[in-house]
Design an enzyme around this catalytic site. Structure first.
Site, PDB file in Angstrom:
ATOM      1  CB  ALA A  77      13.002  59.493   9.053  1.00  0.00           C
ATOM      2  CB  SER A 102      17.705  42.996  14.340  1.00  0.00           C
ATOM      3  OG  SER A 102      18.446  42.119  13.504  1.00  0.00           O
ATOM      4  CE1 TYR A 136      21.804  46.271  14.919  1.00  0.00           C
ATOM      5  CE2 TYR A 136      21.562  43.970  14.271  1.00  0.00           C
ATOM      6  CZ  TYR A 136      21.143  45.287  14.204  1.00  0.00           C
ATOM      7  OH  TYR A 136      20.052  45.623  13.442  1.00  0.00           O
TER       8      TYR A 136
END
Length: 286
Positions: free
Chosen positions: A11, A140, A165
């Site tokens: 964050a 994703s 990824y």
């Protein structure tokens, strides 16, 4: 809206920081995590200043270390008596060269799969004490790209940044789906597990991969089609707090709502193999 205790990893900038700002404005008690001390302190002060919410705590941990994840989880368990929402937001892309951590694991898998698996497992104790807990994990749309090899989960062969990824983001969806199965077996009914994706967005995710000139050119050409930050964080916010999603588990959401993740390589056996691999390499920390 009922106020919740919400932990957000990663964050200190990007999607994680903007997600924290919206949740802080809603009045929730926030626990923000970051890796870099200066950036995390700056984000901590910025969130409090811009939202007026002072009920925010900050902790540091490098999620490229499973030992650090364990230390971080132990600290959270000491400081809080329950947790309502865990947002597994921390993630990264790396370079075209395969790299391993000090503990000997491929970096993309550690930050995108092993660490959120370990943290979620270690914090189940606090989540079970919530009246209604939620685990939200950022994946994703790239999860549909790249072919997984269940005999080579850490990409010792055929590594590329894009493949590592994409496959890691596929595996973490499977892991969260498997948490649902494990909760059913244990007759734990108060925790939901959902995955989200932000769409294509300019974030700090590619802080390592963007060192490549090829990647920078690609990002420049792709920029006009990127989502706004408001759209990018919408799935995380809704999945973490929306009353209409109460009790809904094992789903996958994007900026436009519920979607179906790629099923091309999914099977119960493949899902279980990834789960078992995660358990084996994190066993000493569990």
């Amino acid at each position: 809206m009922e106020k919740k205790i919400i932990l957000i990893t990663g964050a200190s900038d990007g999607i994680g920081k903007e997600t924290a700002k919206v949740l802080a404005k809603q009045g929730h008690r926030l626990i923000i995590h970051g890796r870099n001390k200066q950036k995390t302190v700056e984000a901590f002060e910025e969130i409090k200043r811009e939202t007026g919410n002072q009920n925010i705590d900050m902790y540091l941990a490098d999620f490229l270390s499973l030992a650090e994840v364990k230390r971080f989880a132990d600290t959270i368990k000491q400081k809080y008596d329950h947790l309502d929402v865990l947002i597994n937001n921390a993630g990264a892309q790396f370079t075209d060269q395969r790299e391993t951590t000090a503990e000997g694991h491929e970096k993309t898998m550690v930050i995108n799969v092993f660490s959120p698996f370990l943290l979620t497992t270690l914090l189940l104790e606090l989540l079970k004490k919530s009246k209604s807990a939620r685990v939200v994990t950022v994946s994703s749309a790239s999860h549909s790209m790249g072919k997984p090899d269940l005999n080579d989960i850490e990409f010792r062969n055929g590594y590329s940044m894009a493949r590592a990824y994409g496959v890691s983001k596929l595996y973490i969806i499977w892991v969260m789906q498997h948490f649902v199965r494990e909760m059913k077996k244990a007759d734990i009914n108060n925790i939901t597990f959902n995955s989200v994706h932000p769409g294509s967005t300019i974030t700090s995710l590619a802080r390592e991969s963007s060192k490549s000139w090829k990647f920078r050119i690609l990002m420049f050409l792709w920029r006009p089609m990127m989502n706004s930050m408001e759209k990018a964080i919408s799935a995380s916010i809704k999945t973490a707090t929306s009353a209409e999603l109460e009790g809904l588990t094992g789903k996958y959401f994007g900026p436009k709502g519920e979607e179906k993740p790629s099923q091309k390589y999914h099977s119960a056996e493949n899902e279980h193999r990834v789960w078992q691999y995660c358990r084996e390499i994190t066993a000493k920390y569990l």
